[in-house]
Design a protein around this motif. Structure first.
Motif, mmCIF file in Angstrom:
data_model
loop_
_atom_site.group_PDB
_atom_site.id
_atom_site.type_symbol
_atom_site.label_atom_id
_atom_site.label_comp_id
_atom_site.label_asym_id
_atom_site.label_seq_id
_atom_site.Cartn_x
_atom_site.Cartn_y
_atom_site.Cartn_z
ATOM 1 N N MET A 1 0.861 -1.177 0.000
ATOM 2 C CA MET A 1 0.000 0.000 0.000
ATOM 3 C C MET A 1 0.905 1.237 0.000
ATOM 4 N N ILE A 2 0.583 2.172 -0.878
ATOM 5 C CA ILE A 2 1.458 3.329 -1.068
ATOM 6 C C ILE A 2 1.596 4.125 0.227
ATOM 7 N N LEU A 3 0.492 4.280 0.914
ATOM 8 C CA LEU A 3 0.526 5.063 2.153
ATOM 9 C C LEU A 3 1.527 4.480 3.132
ATOM 10 N N LYS A 4 1.493 3.157 3.281
ATOM 11 C CA LYS A 4 2.409 2.519 4.235
ATOM 12 C C LYS A 4 3.850 2.733 3.809
ATOM 13 N N ARG A 5 4.121 2.635 2.501
ATOM 14 C CA ARG A 5 5.493 2.826 2.035
ATOM 15 C C ARG A 5 5.963 4.231 2.336
ATOM 16 N N VAL A 6 5.103 5.194 2.044
ATOM 17 C CA VAL A 6 5.461 6.590 2.309
ATOM 18 C C VAL A 6 5.710 6.782 3.806
ATOM 19 N N LEU A 7 4.825 6.201 4.626
ATOM 20 C CA LEU A 7 4.982 6.354 6.077
ATOM 21 C C LEU A 7 6.255 5.691 6.572
ATOM 22 N N TYR A 8 6.600 4.554 5.984
ATOM 23 C CA TYR A 8 7.855 3.901 6.363
ATOM 24 C C TYR A 8 9.035 4.822 6.068
ATOM 25 N N ILE A 9 9.044 5.395 4.883
ATOM 26 C CA ILE A 9 10.162 6.254 4.493
ATOM 27 C C ILE A 9 10.228 7.469 5.410
ATOM 28 N N VAL A 10 9.066 8.110 5.631
ATOM 29 C CA VAL A 10 9.029 9.304 6.494
ATOM 30 C C VAL A 10 9.475 8.951 7.910
ATOM 31 N N SER A 11 8.986 7.823 8.419
ATOM 32 C CA SER A 11 9.341 7.424 9.793
ATOM 33 C C SER A 11 10.821 7.145 9.923
ATOM 34 N N ILE A 12 11.381 6.465 8.929
ATOM 35 C CA ILE A 12 12.816 6.136 9.004
ATOM 36 C C ILE A 12 13.639 7.414 8.934
ATOM 37 N N LEU A 13 13.275 8.300 8.006
ATOM 38 C CA LEU A 13 14.022 9.558 7.899
ATOM 39 C C LEU A 13 13.916 10.364 9.189
ATOM 40 N N ALA A 14 12.699 10.420 9.729
ATOM 41 C CA ALA A 14 12.497 11.165 10.975
ATOM 42 C C ALA A 14 13.318 10.559 12.107
ATOM 43 N N THR A 15 13.359 9.246 12.162
ATOM 44 C CA THR A 15 14.140 8.582 13.218
ATOM 45 C C THR A 15 15.622 8.903 13.074
ATOM 46 N N LEU A 16 16.099 8.950 11.834
ATOM 47 C CA LEU A 16 17.510 9.288 11.618
ATOM 48 C C LEU A 16 17.806 10.714 12.079
ATOM 49 N N VAL A 17 16.876 11.612 11.779
ATOM 50 C CA VAL A 17 17.017 12.996 12.264
ATOM 51 C C VAL A 17 17.078 12.995 13.790
ATOM 52 N N GLY A 18 16.240 12.158 14.387
ATOM 53 C CA GLY A 18 16.207 12.073 15.840
ATOM 54 C C GLY A 18 17.496 11.533 16.422
ATOM 55 N N LEU A 19 18.101 10.594 15.721
ATOM 56 C CA LEU A 19 19.374 10.050 16.208
ATOM 57 C C LEU A 19 20.447 11.143 16.244
ATOM 58 N N TYR A 20 20.409 12.014 15.247
ATOM 59 C CA TYR A 20 21.338 13.148 15.244
ATOM 60 C C TYR A 20 21.042 14.061 16.431
ATOM 61 N N GLY A 21 19.744 14.318 16.668
ATOM 62 C CA GLY A 21 19.365 15.155 17.801
ATOM 63 C C GLY A 21 19.793 14.562 19.127
ATOM 64 N N ILE A 22 19.636 13.255 19.264
ATOM 65 C CA ILE A 22 20.018 12.597 20.516
ATOM 66 C C ILE A 22 21.536 12.596 20.663
ATOM 67 N N PHE A 23 22.247 12.476 19.559
ATOM 68 C CA PHE A 23 23.705 12.585 19.598
ATOM 69 C C PHE A 23 24.107 13.959 20.148
ATOM 70 N N LEU A 24 23.427 14.998 19.651
ATOM 71 C CA LEU A 24 23.713 16.353 20.146
ATOM 72 C C LEU A 24 23.373 16.453 21.632
ATOM 73 N N ARG A 25 22.248 15.864 22.005
ATOM 74 C CA ARG A 25 21.814 15.941 23.411
ATOM 75 C C ARG A 25 22.835 15.321 24.335
ATOM 76 N N PHE A 26 23.405 14.177 23.933
ATOM 77 C CA PHE A 26 24.341 13.478 24.812
ATOM 78 C C PHE A 26 25.760 14.015 24.720
ATOM 79 N N THR A 27 26.085 14.745 23.671
ATOM 80 C CA THR A 27 27.436 15.305 23.584
ATOM 81 C C THR A 27 27.488 16.743 24.091
ATOM 82 N N ALA A 28 26.470 17.516 23.766
ATOM 83 C CA ALA A 28 26.483 18.921 24.178
ATOM 84 C C ALA A 28 25.575 19.203 25.362
#
Lengths: 378, 245
Positions: A1-28
């Motif tokens: 289903m197209i919606l699920k694919r789009v949501l998977y991509i958005v969720s993964i990208l968002a999670t990657l952004v979050g990993l960068y944010g958490i890296f900043l949180r724990f380093t700075a």
């Protein structure tokens, strides 16, 4: 289903952004945050309120299946509990990262101050989380068992009380007139229920099996409930703000005017009221649209957006009003200002946690039988 | 013959108070706004004494202007922690890290504080600030040699302060980084027989400190004056900082 694919991509990208944010949180540490010592709580606290509100509402909705055994909602209980678990984790993760010493969180459990409302709700949400986790497990092993039913029964007053407790967390602050209203412990459970129903509308609308003949009626009932709760929500906002403006106490008036006419007035009027309130009322009060999965799903999303903005409009304005007027110019420092907009790190972490929550839900849909739809009878 | 410096009397009052059991002392501060000129020397003295980092200030001076030209007047109000007898900040702490000590000073246990900042939202005087771990020397130039440059200059910043009688060097994310911090009436100085830093530094001799349980102390005389007020008394916080208008 197209919606699920789009949501998977958005969720993964968002999670990657979050990993960068958490890296900043724990380093700075907190140096990357935009909140300071005057506006001392920011996006993460608002998101904590948002997500635990959804969790409480979703837990209550599980009772439609496991306590009241309503045929219309049979099979939705497990989904409700899954949503409760995911959103509770998202909320608690937000507030954990907000602590100055997050490694000391154990002190709240082993060395609590029992008079602190914050300690009470941390304990309470932990207990609720354990109940929901065990209940979720039981939905697979013994869905008809008495233990599951009783756990969900217990979770109803607990979820309501905890929602009220979150309101009291703010409401007990005599120093903040914008918060110090008896309305807060009353309106937060209403917000939680409305948020829980909204997330169910969203999930049922977009992900439930369309072949289930009950789906249109399920959406209609949840839609009617949403309309009622949105009207109540708008009434609460009107009552709170109009009373404050009429009373004329400067500290209170300043905070209300910050919401209504401040730099982010558009978030209140367009996001919270129009998209988050009036639009869903207009759409969901029409049965033909309320029964339609896509309309219902999008209105669920709109309501949730409104509540996310509403939580921010509860937390921030009270903190942007100086406790003593001359403090604004008393000492010059970026951390001692009465204005706030979340930093890149704060946005990254919140986007990431939201993405991870979405990913957890999608993976749960894929690997667990969360959708227990009924087949159409021949 | 010139009158002796009022500091000498305050020091005598302090010596007498320190001979009493801890729980019999009642520390109060009196600030004479008729004498305050708004120089903020007390603010800086406090920052120097407690080695406060960027974003943390214990005693800002409020500068208020009244009236319209040409009938304008200004008033300066130093705002330390009020050390309330009914503090709004202590009951909200989830781990009991902040509490009213035996001498009446509202203290913070840096090793207990989890940095949730709930107490900051509770204070009606904005007396508490959060240590974000910032440094004045961050981002400054690095230079060769052993005197100037970021590395050398930051040695002072990272050296310990002695709040609450304990050394608190500034390193990593160890306390007091990540903690809430506030004025504590320079308890570490008081216990060593010295007046708070703001009191000794004030160029106008506008700030007084002493034991209100001592009927012979200067502060006992001052808080009984008719023109004495406390900030936001209607909240029932019962502050221990008095202002003479």
């Amino acid at each position: 289903m197209i919606l699920k694919r789009v949501l998977y991509i958005v969720s993964i990208l968002a999670t990657l952004v979050g990993l960068y944010g958490i890296f900043l949180r724990f380093t700075a540490g907190h140096q990357g945050a935009a909140y300071g010592s005057y506006v001392v709580w920011g996006l993460w606290v608002a998101m904590y309120l948002f997500y635990v509100g959804i969790a409480a509402g979703a837990v209550i909705l599980a009772s439609l299946d496991y306590v009241f055994h309503l045929p219309l909602f049979k099979g939705t209980g497990r989904l409700s509990l899954a949503l409760a678990l995911i959103t509770l984790a998202a909320g608690l993760l937000h507030i954990w990262l907000d602590l100055g010493h997050l490694e000391r969180i154990w002190k709240v459990y082993l060395q609590p101050n029992p008079y602190s409302v914050m300690a009470q709700i941390v304990f309470g949400y932990t207990v609720l989380g354990i109940i929901v986790l065990v209940s979720f497990y039981l939905t697979f092993r013994r869905p008809e068992g008495a233990l599951l039913r009783w756990l969900v029964i217990i979770s109803i007053p607990l979820a309501l009380f905890l929602s009220g407790g979150v309101g009291a967390l703010l409401g007990v602050q005599a120093a903040r007139l914008f918060w110090h209203v008896g309305l807060f412990p009353a309106q937060f459970p209403v917000f939680s229920l409305a948020s829980g129903i909204a997330v169910m509308l969203l999930v049922l609308g977009f992900f439930w099996d369309r072949r289930d003949p009950r789906l249109p009626q399920m959406l209609l009932v949840l839609g009617i409930a949403s309309v009622i709760l949105q009207v109540i929500k708008l009434y609460f906002v009107w009552a709170d703000y109009s009373q404050s403006l009429y009373g004329g106490v400067p500290q209170n008036v300043e905070a209300v005017e910050e919401v209504l006419f401040g730099p982010y007035w558009w978030a209140f009027w367009f996001g919270q009221i129009l998209i988050g309130g009036l639009l869903p009322i207009a759409v969901l009060s029409q049965p033909r649209l309320a029964r339609h999965p896509l309309w219902a799903g999008w209105m669920g999303a709109a309501i949730l957006l409104g509540f996310a903005i509403a939580r921010a409009n509860i937390v921030f304005p009270a903190l942007t009003v100086p406790e003593l007027k001359a403090l604004v110019t008393a000492f010059s420092d970026p951390r001692l200002e009465y204005r706030y907009f979340p930093s890149l790190m704060e946005w990254a972490v919140s986007i990431g946690i939201t993405g991870a929550a979405g990913l957890a839900f999608l993976l749960g849909l894929r690997w667990l039988p969360l959708i227990q739809a009924e087949e159409a009878k021949a | 013959m010139a009158e002796p410096d009022i500091i000498l009397r305050l020091q005598d009052d302090l010596k007498r108070a320190l001979q009493k059991p801890v729980q019999e002392r009642r520390w109060v501060m009196v600030i004479d706004l008729r004498k305050c000129v708004g120089c903020s020397a007390c603010t800086i003295a406090c920052i120097a004494e407690n080695k406060l980092p960027p974003g943390v200030v214990y005693r800002p001076v409020l500068d208020e202007e009244f009236g319209t030209y040409p009938n304008v007047t200004r008033r300066f109000i130093p705002r330390p922690c009020m050390q309330c007898d009914r503090p709004l900040c202590t009951p909200v702490c989830p781990v009991g890290a902040t509490y009213k000590g035996p001498e009446g000073v509202v203290e913070i246990n840096y090793e207990q504080c989890i940095g949730c900042r709930y107490c900051i939202t509770a204070c009606p005087y904005a007396a508490r600030t959060f240590d974000f771990g910032d440094y004045y020397t961050r981002g400054t130039a690095e230079m060769a040699g052993v005197v100037v440059g970021q590395t050398q200059a930051s040695v002072y910043e990272r050296a310990a302060n002695f709040e609450y009688g304990n050394p608190w060097p500034r390193r990593g994310d160890a306390s007091p980084i990540g903690n809430v911090r506030k004025c504590h009436f320079c308890l570490h100085r008081v216990h060593a027989g010295m007046l708070p830093s703001c009191v000794t530094t004030c160029i106008g001799r506008a700030t007084y400190f002493g034991d209100a349980n001592d009927p012979d102390s200067l502060v006992s005389d001052l808080i009984a004056l008719p023109g004495v007020i406390r900030l936001k008394e209607d909240l029932g916080t019962n502050p221990r900082v008095y202002y003479i208008f």
